[in-house]
Motif scaffolding. Structure first.
Motif, PDB file in Angstrom:
ATOM      1  N   ALA A 187       0.820  -1.206   0.000  1.00 28.28           N
ATOM      2  CA  ALA A 187       0.000   0.000   0.000  1.00 28.28           C
ATOM      3  C   ALA A 187       0.857   1.260   0.000  1.00 28.28           C
ATOM      4  CB  ALA A 187      -0.930  -0.009   1.208  1.00 28.28           C
ATOM      5  N   VAL A 188       1.887   1.263   0.809  1.00 27.49           N
ATOM      6  CA  VAL A 188       2.774   2.423   0.859  1.00 27.49           C
ATOM      7  C   VAL A 188       3.477   2.599  -0.483  1.00 27.49           C
ATOM      8  CG1 VAL A 188       4.865   3.354   1.922  1.00 27.49           C
ATOM      9  CG2 VAL A 188       3.077   2.364   3.359  1.00 27.49           C
ATOM     10  N   GLY A 189       3.821   1.493  -1.125  1.00 26.40           N
ATOM     11  CA  GLY A 189       4.452   1.592  -2.439  1.00 26.40           C
ATOM     12  C   GLY A 189       3.548   2.248  -3.468  1.00 26.40           C
ATOM     13  N   VAL A 190       2.262   1.961  -3.399  1.00 25.97           N
ATOM     14  CA  VAL A 190       1.322   2.554  -4.338  1.00 25.97           C
ATOM     15  C   VAL A 190       1.202   4.063  -4.114  1.00 25.97           C
ATOM     16  CG1 VAL A 190      -1.122   2.651  -4.989  1.00 25.97           C
ATOM     17  CG2 VAL A 190      -0.001   0.439  -4.649  1.00 25.97           C
ATOM     18  N   TYR A 191       1.237   4.482  -2.851  1.00 21.36           N
ATOM     19  CA  TYR A 191       0.983   5.885  -2.513  1.00 21.36           C
ATOM     20  C   TYR A 191       2.224   6.603  -1.975  1.00 21.36           C
ATOM     21  CZ  TYR A 191      -3.900   4.380  -2.814  1.00 21.36           C
ATOM     22  OH  TYR A 191      -5.097   3.883  -3.245  1.00 21.36           O
ATOM     23  N   ARG A 192       3.392   6.145  -2.360  1.00 23.11           N
ATOM     24  CA  ARG A 192       4.624   6.704  -1.773  1.00 23.11           C
ATOM     25  C   ARG A 192       4.702   8.217  -1.932  1.00 23.11           C
ATOM     26  NH1 ARG A 192       8.626   4.024   0.008  1.00 23.11           N
ATOM     27  NH2 ARG A 192       7.953   2.137  -1.106  1.00 23.11           N
ATOM     28  N   ARG A 193       4.369   8.715  -3.117  1.00 26.06           N
ATOM     29  CA  ARG A 193       4.487  10.156  -3.348  1.00 26.06           C
ATOM     30  C   ARG A 193       3.490  10.927  -2.483  1.00 26.06           C
ATOM     31  NH1 ARG A 193       1.788  13.354  -6.740  1.00 26.06           N
ATOM     32  NH2 ARG A 193       0.861  11.552  -7.815  1.00 26.06           N
ATOM     33  N   GLU A 194       2.255  10.440  -2.391  1.00 24.22           N
ATOM     34  CA  GLU A 194       1.235  11.154  -1.613  1.00 24.22           C
ATOM     35  C   GLU A 194       1.526  11.129  -0.119  1.00 24.22           C
ATOM     36  OE1 GLU A 194       0.740   8.915  -3.920  1.00 24.22           O
ATOM     37  OE2 GLU A 194      -1.061   9.276  -5.139  1.00 24.22           O
ATOM     38  N   LEU A 195       2.298  10.134   0.343  1.00 23.21           N
ATOM     39  CA  LEU A 195       2.521   9.956   1.777  1.00 23.21           C
ATOM     40  C   LEU A 195       3.867  10.497   2.242  1.00 23.21           C
ATOM     41  CD1 LEU A 195       1.177   6.297   2.053  1.00 23.21           C
ATOM     42  CD2 LEU A 195      -0.017   8.395   2.698  1.00 23.21           C
ATOM     43  N   ALA A 196       4.516  11.267   1.403  1.00 25.03           N
ATOM     44  CA  ALA A 196       5.871  11.731   1.721  1.00 25.03           C
ATOM     45  C   ALA A 196       5.939  12.444   3.064  1.00 25.03           C
ATOM     46  CB  ALA A 196       6.381  12.649   0.610  1.00 25.03           C
ATOM     47  N   ALA A 223      -5.268  13.222  -0.357  1.00 22.74           N
ATOM     48  CA  ALA A 223      -6.633  12.937  -0.800  1.00 22.74           C
ATOM     49  C   ALA A 223      -7.307  11.956   0.148  1.00 22.74           C
ATOM     50  CB  ALA A 223      -6.619  12.367  -2.221  1.00 22.74           C
ATOM     51  N   PRO A 224      -8.566  12.222   0.527  1.00 26.34           N
ATOM     52  CA  PRO A 224      -9.270  11.288   1.421  1.00 26.34           C
ATOM     53  C   PRO A 224      -9.286   9.855   0.901  1.00 26.34           C
ATOM     54  CG  PRO A 224     -10.497  13.335   1.235  1.00 26.34           C
ATOM     55  CD  PRO A 224      -9.372  13.430   0.249  1.00 26.34           C
ATOM     56  N   ARG A 225      -9.407   9.680  -0.406  1.00 27.08           N
ATOM     57  CA  ARG A 225      -9.431   8.324  -0.966  1.00 27.08           C
ATOM     58  C   ARG A 225      -8.141   7.585  -0.660  1.00 27.08           C
ATOM     59  NH1 ARG A 225      -6.972   6.210  -4.990  1.00 27.08           N
ATOM     60  NH2 ARG A 225      -6.259   8.253  -5.711  1.00 27.08           N
ATOM     61  N   VAL A 226      -7.016   8.285  -0.730  1.00 26.17           N
ATOM     62  CA  VAL A 226      -5.722   7.657  -0.438  1.00 26.17           C
ATOM     63  C   VAL A 226      -5.655   7.248   1.028  1.00 26.17           C
ATOM     64  CG1 VAL A 226      -3.224   8.071  -0.290  1.00 26.17           C
ATOM     65  CG2 VAL A 226      -4.529   8.861  -2.292  1.00 26.17           C
ATOM     66  N   LEU A 227      -6.060   8.145   1.921  1.00 31.74           N
ATOM     67  CA  LEU A 227      -6.016   7.838   3.351  1.00 31.74           C
ATOM     68  C   LEU A 227      -6.944   6.672   3.689  1.00 31.74           C
ATOM     69  CD1 LEU A 227      -6.063  11.492   4.725  1.00 31.74           C
ATOM     70  CD2 LEU A 227      -4.114   9.924   4.745  1.00 31.74           C
ATOM     71  N   GLY A 228      -8.138   6.692   3.137  1.00 31.81           N
ATOM     72  CA  GLY A 228      -9.083   5.616   3.425  1.00 31.81           C
ATOM     73  C   GLY A 228      -8.603   4.277   2.924  1.00 31.81           C
ATOM     74  N   ASP A 229      -8.100   4.230   1.694  1.00 34.01           N
ATOM     75  CA  ASP A 229      -7.626   2.974   1.122  1.00 34.01           C
ATOM     76  C   ASP A 229      -6.439   2.447   1.904  1.00 34.01           C
ATOM     77  OD1 ASP A 229      -7.592   0.861  -0.826  1.00 34.01           O
ATOM     78  OD2 ASP A 229      -5.889   1.847  -1.772  1.00 34.01           O
TER      79      ASP A 229
END
Length: 350
Positions: free
Chosen positions: A104-113, A151-157
């Motif tokens: 999951a972190v790999g998918v959203y690495r940029r958003e979770l910086a 984005a809320p979708r990123v946090l929720g997923d």
């Protein structure tokens, strides 16, 4: 001398383990356990998978198991939604936690910086501790108040698929339900501890029981976990060894069925993303490499003589429609059409 199993022998073994040679009389709960769960991101597909495997399958039985918390829908193997027994959810979800988080972190690495995952996890656990079912969007929007740059979708997923062990609540996944997804923590929905015993040993035995003979690469392709060779070695005294016709080493349980390669295989219809295909690194025991993409594209397939030979669709108000992938003999066409008629009757509730 190590025995070599050719492609047809491996095919018949896989079909037998998957209850695709003969439908089983086991209860639905026991069948789900035997299969190590069913991939279920499309919520109605497990009903077809069980119809093809269980004699006189009643879809209401699976619905009752979901509503009675005996089976659950959750992110598990390969970060996909699986339908598993409650015991397996408790036993296997902790073992998959690091994998789910990593993917999951790999998918959203940029958003979770700029997001501290420990803080996000703690905030999500506190949010969901009230026992109120929430959608992914609701979870994401409430957390976005603290991380407005994400984005809320990123946090929720991220939360429901990885950081907090969660289950998808019925009526999602109930027969003919079109309900959206709402989540609760696994510990809220199914209080209790994991069954005793090493999870890796259980995982390996159960995989071989349902999918063997298989290589360690197949095992990893099914569950997605690393670090299993040590557990495999610890079970060496329980296992027997074969080779396939390419020389790969295959492991199996000594008492598991390995039918005669000439055993007749009836026509069977498989749902989208069925683990009978996806549960292997080497999928050629059931599907040709030329059609391998079908197994990851959500295309439903039909087995003829034990191999993928057609695709099928089921319009909401029409009969099951079959599209062959190779020329079928007259006898094969008759068998396919007869099974398609039976599946149409099942889907219509006749």
């Amino acid at each position: 001398m190590t025995v070599t199993l050719d492609a047809r022998a491996l095919n018949r073994a896989a079909l037998a383990r998957q209850h695709l040679l003969d439908r089983t009389d086991m209860p639905v709960l026991d069948t789900v356990a035997h299969l190590g769960g069913l991939q279920a991101q499309e919520p109605q597909e497990p009903f077809v998978g069980l119809w093809s495997r269980v004699a006189a399958f009643d879809p209401a039985e699976l619905s009752r198991l979901l509503e009675g918390r005996e089976v659950v829908r959750m992110h598990l193997m390969r970060r996909t939604v699986h339908l598993v027994t409650a015991d397996d959810a408790l036993r296997w979800r902790p073992r998959h936690h690091a994998l789910l988080r990593q993917k999951a972190v790999g998918v959203y690495r940029r958003e979770l910086a700029d997001v501290d995952l420990s803080s996000l996890t703690a905030r999500a656990e506190a949010l969901m501790a009230d026992g109120e079912p929430r959608s992914l969007g609701e979870i994401g929007r409430e957390l976005a108040e603290h991380w407005p740059g994400v984005a809320p979708r990123v946090l929720g997923d991220l939360v429901v698929a990885a950081l907090v062990p969660t289950v998808q609540l019925p009526p999602r996944g109930v027969w003919r339900s079109t309900a959206g997804v709402r989540y609760l923590p696994l510990a809220t929905w199914i209080p209790g501890d994991a069954p005793p015993g090493p999870p890796d040993a259980d995982l390996i035995r159960r995989y071989l029981r349902a999918f063997g003979p298989a290589a360690t690469a197949d095992l990893r392709a099914w569950c997605g976990l690393a670090g299993l060779p040590e557990a495999v070695n610890a079970l060496r005294d329980e296992l027997v060894e074969f080779r396939d016709d390419r020389g790969r080493r295959l492991l199996d349980l000594a008492d598991a069925p390995r039918p005669d390669p000439d055993t007749p295989a009836p026509v069977r219809f498989l749902p989208a993303f069925d683990n009978a295909i996806l549960g292997y690194h080497d999928r050629t025991r059931i599907i040709d490499d030329d059609h391998r993409n079908l197994s990851v594209a959500g295309i439903r397939v039909a087995l003829v003589d034990g191999r993928v030979a057609a695709t099928w669709t089921a319009p909401p108000t029409g009969p099951v429609t079959v599209t062959p992938l190779r020329p079928l003999t007259r006898t094969e066409r008759t068998e396919v059409n007869d099974e398609a008629d039976r599946l149409t009757a099942f889907l219509r509730g006749n």
